[in-house]
Design a protein around this motif. Structure first.
Motif, PDB file in Angstrom:
ATOM      1  N   ASN A   1      -8.681   4.358 -14.070  1.00  0.00           N
ATOM      2  CA  ASN A   1      -8.857   3.059 -14.730  1.00  0.00           C
ATOM      3  C   ASN A   1      -7.994   2.969 -15.993  1.00  0.00           C
ATOM      4  N   ASN A   2      -7.928   4.062 -16.730  1.00  0.00           N
ATOM      5  CA  ASN A   2      -7.114   4.059 -17.954  1.00  0.00           C
ATOM      6  C   ASN A   2      -5.652   3.779 -17.616  1.00  0.00           C
ATOM      7  N   ALA A   3      -5.121   4.480 -16.601  1.00  0.00           N
ATOM      8  CA  ALA A   3      -3.719   4.293 -16.219  1.00  0.00           C
ATOM      9  C   ALA A   3      -3.475   2.874 -15.720  1.00  0.00           C
ATOM     10  N   PHE A   4      -4.386   2.350 -14.850  1.00  0.00           N
ATOM     11  CA  PHE A   4      -4.169   1.031 -14.272  1.00  0.00           C
ATOM     12  C   PHE A   4      -4.253  -0.065 -15.336  1.00  0.00           C
ATOM     13  N   GLU A   5      -5.193   0.078 -16.258  1.00  0.00           N
ATOM     14  CA  GLU A   5      -5.341  -0.942 -17.304  1.00  0.00           C
ATOM     15  C   GLU A   5      -4.148  -0.928 -18.266  1.00  0.00           C
ATOM     16  N   VAL A   6      -3.730   0.244 -18.660  1.00  0.00           N
ATOM     17  CA  VAL A   6      -2.564   0.335 -19.554  1.00  0.00           C
ATOM     18  C   VAL A   6      -1.324  -0.220 -18.864  1.00  0.00           C
ATOM     19  N   ALA A   7      -1.127   0.102 -17.584  1.00  0.00           N
ATOM     20  CA  ALA A   7       0.043  -0.377 -16.852  1.00  0.00           C
ATOM     21  C   ALA A   7       0.049  -1.894 -16.770  1.00  0.00           C
ATOM     22  N   GLU A   8      -1.121  -2.483 -16.510  1.00  0.00           N
ATOM     23  CA  GLU A   8      -1.191  -3.936 -16.368  1.00  0.00           C
ATOM     24  C   GLU A   8      -1.003  -4.635 -17.716  1.00  0.00           C
ATOM     25  N   LYS A   9      -1.596  -4.078 -18.753  1.00  0.00           N
ATOM     26  CA  LYS A   9      -1.571  -4.724 -20.059  1.00  0.00           C
ATOM     27  C   LYS A   9      -0.232  -4.557 -20.774  1.00  0.00           C
ATOM     28  N   HIS A  10       0.355  -3.369 -20.713  1.00  0.00           N
ATOM     29  CA  HIS A  10       1.543  -3.075 -21.528  1.00  0.00           C
ATOM     30  C   HIS A  10       2.834  -2.957 -20.734  1.00  0.00           C
ATOM     31  N   LEU A  11       2.731  -2.687 -19.422  1.00  0.00           N
ATOM     32  CA  LEU A  11       3.956  -2.467 -18.641  1.00  0.00           C
ATOM     33  C   LEU A  11       4.215  -3.551 -17.620  1.00  0.00           C
ATOM     34  N   ASP A  12       3.327  -4.556 -17.604  1.00  0.00           N
ATOM     35  CA  ASP A  12       3.504  -5.682 -16.677  1.00  0.00           C
ATOM     36  C   ASP A  12       3.468  -5.222 -15.221  1.00  0.00           C
ATOM     37  N   ILE A  13       2.630  -4.211 -14.910  1.00  0.00           N
ATOM     38  CA  ILE A  13       2.456  -3.729 -13.534  1.00  0.00           C
ATOM     39  C   ILE A  13       1.074  -4.180 -13.058  1.00  0.00           C
ATOM     40  N   PRO A  14       1.015  -5.076 -12.105  1.00  0.00           N
ATOM     41  CA  PRO A  14      -0.296  -5.592 -11.661  1.00  0.00           C
ATOM     42  C   PRO A  14      -1.154  -4.481 -11.054  1.00  0.00           C
ATOM     43  N   LYS A  15      -2.440  -4.631 -11.194  1.00  0.00           N
ATOM     44  CA  LYS A  15      -3.379  -3.656 -10.647  1.00  0.00           C
ATOM     45  C   LYS A  15      -3.459  -3.848  -9.137  1.00  0.00           C
ATOM     46  N   MET A  16      -3.036  -2.850  -8.377  1.00  0.00           N
ATOM     47  CA  MET A  16      -2.977  -2.960  -6.923  1.00  0.00           C
ATOM     48  C   MET A  16      -4.121  -2.233  -6.237  1.00  0.00           C
ATOM     49  N   LEU A  17      -4.773  -1.312  -6.920  1.00  0.00           N
ATOM     50  CA  LEU A  17      -5.877  -0.543  -6.349  1.00  0.00           C
ATOM     51  C   LEU A  17      -6.992  -0.423  -7.380  1.00  0.00           C
ATOM     52  N   ASP A  18      -8.200  -0.217  -6.878  1.00  0.00           N
ATOM     53  CA  ASP A  18      -9.298   0.140  -7.764  1.00  0.00           C
ATOM     54  C   ASP A  18      -9.446   1.648  -7.756  1.00  0.00           C
ATOM     55  N   ALA A  19      -9.984   2.167  -8.860  1.00  0.00           N
ATOM     56  CA  ALA A  19     -10.182   3.618  -8.940  1.00  0.00           C
ATOM     57  C   ALA A  19     -11.035   4.118  -7.785  1.00  0.00           C
ATOM     58  N   GLU A  20     -12.048   3.319  -7.388  1.00  0.00           N
ATOM     59  CA  GLU A  20     -12.948   3.727  -6.317  1.00  0.00           C
ATOM     60  C   GLU A  20     -12.207   3.809  -4.983  1.00  0.00           C
ATOM     61  N   ASP A  21     -11.186   2.964  -4.795  1.00  0.00           N
ATOM     62  CA  ASP A  21     -10.409   2.992  -3.557  1.00  0.00           C
ATOM     63  C   ASP A  21      -9.775   4.363  -3.336  1.00  0.00           C
ATOM     64  N   ILE A  22      -9.454   5.036  -4.433  1.00  0.00           N
ATOM     65  CA  ILE A  22      -8.784   6.340  -4.337  1.00  0.00           C
ATOM     66  C   ILE A  22      -9.788   7.485  -4.379  1.00  0.00           C
ATOM     67  N   VAL A  23     -10.734   7.403  -5.319  1.00  0.00           N
ATOM     68  CA  VAL A  23     -11.677   8.510  -5.516  1.00  0.00           C
ATOM     69  C   VAL A  23     -12.621   8.666  -4.319  1.00  0.00           C
ATOM     70  N   ASN A  24     -13.055   7.539  -3.747  1.00  0.00           N
ATOM     71  CA  ASN A  24     -14.064   7.591  -2.674  1.00  0.00           C
ATOM     72  C   ASN A  24     -13.438   7.799  -1.303  1.00  0.00           C
ATOM     73  N   THR A  25     -12.172   8.127  -1.249  1.00  0.00           N
ATOM     74  CA  THR A  25     -11.490   8.367   0.024  1.00  0.00           C
ATOM     75  C   THR A  25     -11.025   9.817   0.060  1.00  0.00           C
ATOM     76  N   ALA A  26     -11.311  10.468   1.197  1.00  0.00           N
ATOM     77  CA  ALA A  26     -10.929  11.874   1.298  1.00  0.00           C
ATOM     78  C   ALA A  26      -9.418  12.030   1.183  1.00  0.00           C
ATOM     79  N   ARG A  27      -8.728  11.101   1.839  1.00  0.00           N
ATOM     80  CA  ARG A  27      -7.263  11.148   1.800  1.00  0.00           C
ATOM     81  C   ARG A  27      -6.768   9.727   1.530  1.00  0.00           C
ATOM     82  N   PRO A  28      -6.426   9.422   0.230  1.00  0.00           N
ATOM     83  CA  PRO A  28      -5.979   8.061  -0.094  1.00  0.00           C
ATOM     84  C   PRO A  28      -4.806   7.643   0.768  1.00  0.00           C
ATOM     85  N   ASP A  29      -4.712   6.338   0.958  1.00  0.00           N
ATOM     86  CA  ASP A  29      -3.645   5.805   1.809  1.00  0.00           C
ATOM     87  C   ASP A  29      -2.271   6.050   1.169  1.00  0.00           C
ATOM     88  N   GLU A  30      -1.438   6.726   1.920  1.00  0.00           N
ATOM     89  CA  GLU A  30      -0.124   7.105   1.400  1.00  0.00           C
ATOM     90  C   GLU A  30       0.733   5.896   1.069  1.00  0.00           C
TER      91      GLU A  30
END
Length: 865
Positions: free
Chosen positions: A184-213
């Motif tokens: 969440n820290n990385a995604f929020e900083v990227a969206e706020k300061h680097l103009d990179i839209p949030k494409m995933l939620d933290a739960e999308d990655i953490v709750n998956t055994a193997r995140p989508d490549e």
């Protein structure tokens, strides 16, 4: 569906790929997993909106919002940076299908395959992975090996951000066991300061055994593009900083040169009038004080200025080399501050200096002679005035009116004796007048007093002559009434007067002052004195004869019973006075011997000092000549690397500087010679001034040679010339440098160019000569040759490169703002640009817009900063 990962490349060949491209390779069970589908939709929607928002729009639902093909075509235009065919605006299904087909045709035209995984994508994936590994390598707990498991704890995302923007992430505060917080820290900083839209939620990655490549790759590619743009800006900023640093350093060197040149010229301007001042002093001591001031000037005040002049020339040459190497125009100092102007002023200074020293010495000689003549005048005048004391009273008395005949005759004989004495004194009066005339001609400061005294003596002499004539006439009128008087008394008087006058002259000569400057002159005086002593025997015989006359007078008087009055009626000169003066003269002879011997010893000492100076001067002169010739050979025949040559030259310079005690020894001898008032030296042709100039030229020459090598190092390092090329250039140059002077005439230079493979016509050769000899001197130096060859064989930075760099910082705008400059450049260089950039007045200008194009051009000399 579109493969959003394949579209992560924003170039026109990257494009958008649909999910259909990967369908045959993905696991069928995953495709049927609702959670996976939701994640894909979410990621792709965010990715599309990151591009569409540049056109002021976005999508909410992929199937619905892309159904009519309008936003799909707009997305492709944003990504590719190109215009697609005009879309159809109808509402019918055929219009929508046609728009979608136009989008798909555009994708195909760019070589993007909508099925399978090509080698290009595999390479892109490997390249992206390598980039991630390189950027995150320094961070603990991060080990990027893939685009799924390696990103689950969120540390890799935070490491990427911190590597490029450490101000946005406190990496050390993150914990590996808290992945949700990290993500969440990385995604929020990227969206706020680097103009990179949030494409995933933290739960999308953490709750998956193997995140989508593919999802991770899509998200990471956004970071890549964001930071690659920043890297591009950083590179541009670094290039600008480098160019600005060169200009700032050059400007500082220009300011330093101008300041030092102004100060040196001002010192010369103040010093020349002092050296040109020829105000005469009245005494030798006053002139010797001026000589001491001049010695302080030569030994204390001038040497630092010689070093400043040399350093100024070296700084000027170094600056011009740096300007040439950085494609800047040559430095033109303010009017009157060129090196040639300084050399001209220095030449005038040294001319005034030489004339001033010669004038001081000539004035000391003149004043010495004046003082000597003045003392001689007063001495002779005092002797004459003592002789004339009472003479007017004697000549004007009327004693003959009451005298007997014999007494009158005696007075007449006595007057004849006085006339003889008076005639003997004529030469002395003429000598006094001649000395006074010479003092007038030499502009003696107390000429008025001398003239007055001389005039008084001459007037008195005229009076004595008139009175003498008058008295003679009076005595002759009564002569017939007088009888002859004793001829012996008369004979005594006639012989005693000249002898007495001779003795007075001899005593005057024995105590006469003298001034000599060499052994020959004192030996001449000694010879004259020896000749005088040889006459003493004859003079003694005359003295004895005069005494014999007086003895005969007494003998006759006794034999004839004559009663003498006790005094010779014809003269006041008595035998006792003659004997007294003779004794005084004999006492003066050894004193004169001693005085002449002392002066002879002094002149022998001076001659020894001349010989010491000459021996040292001849040694120093030969040393300077040999070193000048040796430097000439070294500058032509230098071997080894430039650094070796520089080290050798500096060691050589130290060796030369170690000779300074010999120069100081010579200066010491020179000072003793000046204090002894020695004006010539037959033992050497060298003068102190000649050797001073030679020494200064020697120090300047070695410093210039060192500076030439330093400039060659600057040229080599800036232009990338190899040591082998420099050897080749030097060997070629030396071959055609026929006179071994370090420069060559234009025809020899033409031959040199031909030998390097240049086929030259007259116009091309004229162009090259304009580069290597801009002043038209007809001579080409080795440094100019190197500069030309480096320009012909190497690349240089240009104004276009700087403009391109500013364009990157300005996000492709034709202008830049102060805020952008302060954000991208160091503070001092940002303010440097802001202070010098003109306002931008072109199309789409905004308040505060600055013209970086004209500024960049000005950096290279097309206009003043």
């Amino acid at each position: 569906m579109v493969d959003y990962h394949a579209a992560n490349n924003q170039s026109s060949t990257g494009g958008v790929q649909t999910y259909m491209e990967q369908e045959n390779d993905w696991d069928r069970d995953m495709l049927l997993d609702p959670a996976w589908e939701r994640q894909q939709r979410k990621t792709f929607t965010a990715w599309c909106n990151s591009h569409l928002r540049k056109s002021g729009t976005q999508i909410e639902n992929i199937e619905e919002d892309f159904r009519d093909g309008l936003k799909l075509m707009l997305l492709l235009e944003v990504i590719a940076g190109e215009r697609l065919p005009k879309p159809e605006r109808g509402k019918m299904r055929v219009h929508k299908i046609n728009n979608v087909n136009k989008a798909l045709d555009f994708i195909a035209s760019k070589g993007v395959k909508l099925v399978s995984i090509g080698a290009e994508e595999t390479s892109a994936k490997e390249g992206l992975l390598l980039w991630c590994q390189r950027k995150t390598a320094p961070y603990k707990n991060v080990n990027v090996q893939n685009f799924h498991i390696s990103w689950k704890d969120g540390l890799a995302f935070n490491a990427l951000i911190h590597r490029h923007r450490p101000d946005l992430i406190d990496y050390d505060s993150l914990r590996k066991d808290d992945p949700v917080t990290n993500l969440n820290n990385a995604f929020e900083v990227a969206e706020k300061h680097l103009d990179i839209p949030k494409m995933l939620d933290a739960e999308d990655i953490v709750n998956t055994a193997r995140p989508d490549e593919k999802a991770i790759m899509t998200y990471v590619s956004s970071f890549y593009h964001a930071f690659s743009g920043a890297q591009k800006a950083e590179t541009a900023a670094n290039r600008i900083c480098k160019v600005l640093a060169v200009n700032q350093e050059n400007e500082q060197m220009m300011e330093d040169y101008e300041k030092l040149a102004s100060e040196l010229l001002e010192w010369i301007r103040r010093t020349i009038p002092w050296l040109e001042n020829r105000t005469q002093e009245k005494t030798v001591n006053d002139m010797q004080a001026k000589q001491e001031d001049f010695r302080d000037y030569r030994c204390v005040h001038k040497p630092p200025k010689v070093q400043e002049k040399c350093q100024l020339e070296i700084s000027f040459n170094t600056l011009q080399t740096k300007l040439r190497l950085s494609n800047r125009p040559a430095f033109m100092p303010s009017e009157g501050r060129m090196v040639s102007d300084i050399n001209g002023a220095w030449h005038t200074l040294e001319g005034a200096e030489k004339g001033y020293e010669e004038w001081i010495l000539s004035e000391i000689r003149r004043l010495e002679r004046l003082e000597h003549l003045a003392e001689k005048f007063h001495q002779k005048a005092a002797i004459h005035e003592s002789w004339t004391d009472g003479k007017e009273a004697m000549l004007t008395q009327k004693d003959y009116e009451t005298s007997t005949l014999s007494e009158v005759k005696a007075l007449l004989r006595k007057h004849e004796a006085f006339e003889s004495d008076l005639a003997a004194h004529q030469d002395r009066v003429e000598q006094i007048a001649a000395i006074a005339q010479e003092l007038n001609e030499l502009d003696y400061y107390d000429s008025a007093s001398v003239n007055g005294r001389c005039q008084k003596i001459c007037d008195q002499w005229d009076v004595l002559g008139t009175l003498t004539q008058n008295r003679k006439e009076s005595l002759e009128r009564t002569e017939k009434q007088l009888e002859s008087i004793d001829e012996l008394y008369l004979e005594y008087a006639k012989r005693a007067a000249p002898f007495n006058n001779w003795m007075e002259g001899a005593m005057e000569d024995l105590q006469d002052m003298f001034i000599v400057h060499n052994i020959e002159e004192i030996q001449g005086l000694i010879t004259a004195h020896e000749q005088f002593k040889s006459t003493l025997a004859e003079a003694n015989k005359e003295r004895e004869a005069i005494q014999a006359i007086q003895a005969e007078v007494h003998k006759i008087a006794q034999s004839n019973g004559i009663k003498l009055s006790g005094a010779n009626p014809y003269t006041t000169i008595t035998p006792a006075s003659i004997d007294s003066k003779w004794k005084k003269a004999m006492d003066m002879v050894p004193l004169r011997d001693n005085a002449l011997q002392d002066e002879l010893n002094k002149q022998n000492s001076n001659d020894t000092l001349r010989a010491k100076f000459a021996t040292q001067a001849n040694t120093v002169g030969a040393y300077i000549q040999a070193k000048m010739e040796e430097i000439g050979r070294i500058s032509i025949e230098m071997n080894g690397t430039l650094e070796d040559q520089l080290t050798h030259l500096k060691e050589y310079q130290k060796t030369i500087m170690s000779y300074m005690p010999e120069i100081n020894t010579l200066e010491g001898y020179h000072q003793l010679i000046q204090e002894a008032l020695i004006f010539d030296n037959q033992y050497t042709s060298y003068t102190m001034e000649h050797l001073r100039v030679g020494w200064e030229q020697l120090l300047t020459t070695i410093a210039r040679t060192i500076n030439e090598v330093e400039n060659q190092i600057l040229t080599r390092d800036a232009k990338g010339i190899s040591q082998e090329q420099l050897y080749e250039y030097r060997a070629s140059f030396n071959h055609f440098d026929k006179k071994r002077s370090g420069q060559m005439v234009s025809e020899d230079f033409r031959a040199l160019l031909i030998s390097t493979g240049n086929s030259l016509g007259d116009s091309e050769f004229a162009r090259i000569m304009g580069i290597v000899d801009p002043n038209g001197s007809g001579a080409v130096t080795f440094q100019a040759f190197i500069d030309f060859m480096s320009r012909e064989t190497t690349d240089t930075d240009t104004a276009d490169q700087v403009i391109a760099s500013f364009k990157i910082l300005a996000a492709d705008k034709p202008f830049i703002t102060a805020e952008e400059l302060r954000r991208e450049l160091p503070p001092d260089q940002a303010e440097y640009c802001i202070a010098r950039m003109a306002p931008y007045t072109g199309p789409n200008a905004i308040p505060g817009a600055l013209d970086y194009m004209s500024f960049s051009t000005a950096l290279y000399g097309e206009s003043d900063l």
